[in-house]
Design a protein around this motif. Sequence first.
Motif, mmCIF file in Angstrom:
data_model
loop_
_atom_site.group_PDB
_atom_site.id
_atom_site.type_symbol
_atom_site.label_atom_id
_atom_site.label_comp_id
_atom_site.label_asym_id
_atom_site.label_seq_id
_atom_site.Cartn_x
_atom_site.Cartn_y
_atom_site.Cartn_z
ATOM 1 N N UNK A 94 59.017 64.972 -23.881
ATOM 2 C CA UNK A 94 58.349 65.041 -25.185
ATOM 3 C C UNK A 94 58.744 63.887 -26.105
ATOM 4 N N UNK A 95 59.912 63.302 -25.909
ATOM 5 C CA UNK A 95 60.374 62.197 -26.753
ATOM 6 C C UNK A 95 60.081 60.824 -26.150
ATOM 7 N N UNK A 96 59.586 60.787 -24.921
ATOM 8 C CA UNK A 96 59.284 59.517 -24.255
ATOM 9 C C UNK A 96 57.926 59.017 -24.743
ATOM 10 N N UNK A 97 57.916 58.530 -25.982
ATOM 11 C CA UNK A 97 56.675 58.087 -26.606
ATOM 12 C C UNK A 97 56.520 56.581 -26.445
ATOM 13 N N UNK A 98 55.279 56.128 -26.510
ATOM 14 C CA UNK A 98 54.975 54.697 -26.394
ATOM 15 C C UNK A 98 55.072 54.060 -27.778
ATOM 16 N N UNK A 99 56.267 53.754 -28.221
ATOM 17 C CA UNK A 99 56.473 53.218 -29.562
ATOM 18 C C UNK A 99 56.083 51.751 -29.669
ATOM 19 N N UNK A 100 56.059 51.022 -28.577
ATOM 20 C CA UNK A 100 55.762 49.592 -28.601
ATOM 21 C C UNK A 100 54.300 49.288 -28.290
ATOM 22 N N UNK A 101 53.640 50.182 -27.581
ATOM 23 C CA UNK A 101 52.265 49.930 -27.147
ATOM 24 C C UNK A 101 51.295 49.675 -28.303
ATOM 25 N N UNK A 102 51.348 50.424 -29.418
ATOM 26 C CA UNK A 102 50.416 50.123 -30.511
ATOM 27 C C UNK A 102 50.541 48.682 -31.015
ATOM 28 N N UNK A 103 51.772 48.168 -31.066
ATOM 29 C CA UNK A 103 51.976 46.785 -31.495
ATOM 30 C C UNK A 103 51.430 45.805 -30.464
ATOM 31 N N UNK A 104 51.632 46.103 -29.186
ATOM 32 C CA UNK A 104 51.135 45.231 -28.122
ATOM 33 C C UNK A 104 49.607 45.175 -28.160
ATOM 34 N N UNK A 105 48.962 46.316 -28.322
ATOM 35 C CA UNK A 105 47.503 46.371 -28.404
ATOM 36 C C UNK A 105 47.009 45.592 -29.616
ATOM 37 N N UNK A 106 47.691 45.759 -30.749
ATOM 38 C CA UNK A 106 47.316 45.055 -31.974
ATOM 39 C C UNK A 106 47.441 43.541 -31.796
ATOM 40 N N UNK A 107 48.520 43.097 -31.179
ATOM 41 C CA UNK A 107 48.740 41.661 -30.966
ATOM 42 C C UNK A 107 47.711 41.102 -29.994
ATOM 43 N N UNK A 108 47.399 41.841 -28.930
ATOM 44 C CA UNK A 108 46.382 41.383 -27.983
ATOM 45 C C UNK A 108 45.024 41.260 -28.654
ATOM 46 N N UNK A 109 44.697 42.186 -29.549
ATOM 47 C CA UNK A 109 43.432 42.109 -30.287
ATOM 48 C C UNK A 109 43.428 40.892 -31.205
ATOM 49 N N UNK A 110 44.562 40.632 -31.863
ATOM 50 C CA UNK A 110 44.659 39.450 -32.726
ATOM 51 C C UNK A 110 44.493 38.171 -31.918
ATOM 52 N N UNK A 111 45.104 38.126 -30.725
ATOM 53 C CA UNK A 111 44.990 36.937 -29.878
ATOM 54 C C UNK A 111 43.561 36.732 -29.396
ATOM 55 N N UNK A 112 42.880 37.829 -29.054
ATOM 56 C CA UNK A 112 41.486 37.724 -28.626
ATOM 57 C C UNK A 112 40.615 37.231 -29.773
ATOM 58 N N UNK A 113 40.867 37.749 -30.979
ATOM 59 C CA UNK A 113 40.096 37.310 -32.141
ATOM 60 C C UNK A 113 40.375 35.836 -32.444
ATOM 61 N N UNK A 114 41.634 35.443 -32.350
ATOM 62 C CA UNK A 114 41.995 34.044 -32.602
ATOM 63 C C UNK A 114 41.317 33.129 -31.582
ATOM 64 N N UNK A 115 41.314 33.553 -30.328
ATOM 65 C CA UNK A 115 40.660 32.764 -29.279
ATOM 66 C C UNK A 115 39.166 32.639 -29.553
#
Length: 123
Positions: A94-115
């Motif tokens: 129950x505590x094994x949450x994806x705390x980093x994934x939202x940031x990774x997704x956000x950064x990938x979206x920013x990189x795609x937009x920048x590209x």
Amino acid sequence: MSVLGPSFASTVKSSRGLYRFVKPIADRYASLAGYRAHGLKYDDILIEETNTVQKALGRLSERESYDRAFRLRTASMCAIAHKELPKDKWVPVSEDTRYLKPFVVEIEAEQAERKQWDSATKA
């Protein structure tokens, strides 16, 4: 949706029967991986050398960065001692949450937009 089409994960989540079949297998695989027995969460074992993950780590709150460092140090000590943590210290599912994934997704979206903006031409 990615360039390659829908992911297997989204297909499994959208099908109740397939989800009920795959979920116990996925849970068993995660428990056999052993990272929880060393006090780690799944995002703690991501490869840190990628630029995306490095940027995501920089966006963590101070508390989450501290908690991550503590988990990594604890796991290092377990590895040195060739032992697992006591069962009561394992990270519960129950505590094994994806705390980093939202940031990774956000950064990938920013990189795609920048590209996309970098490749734009004047009309």
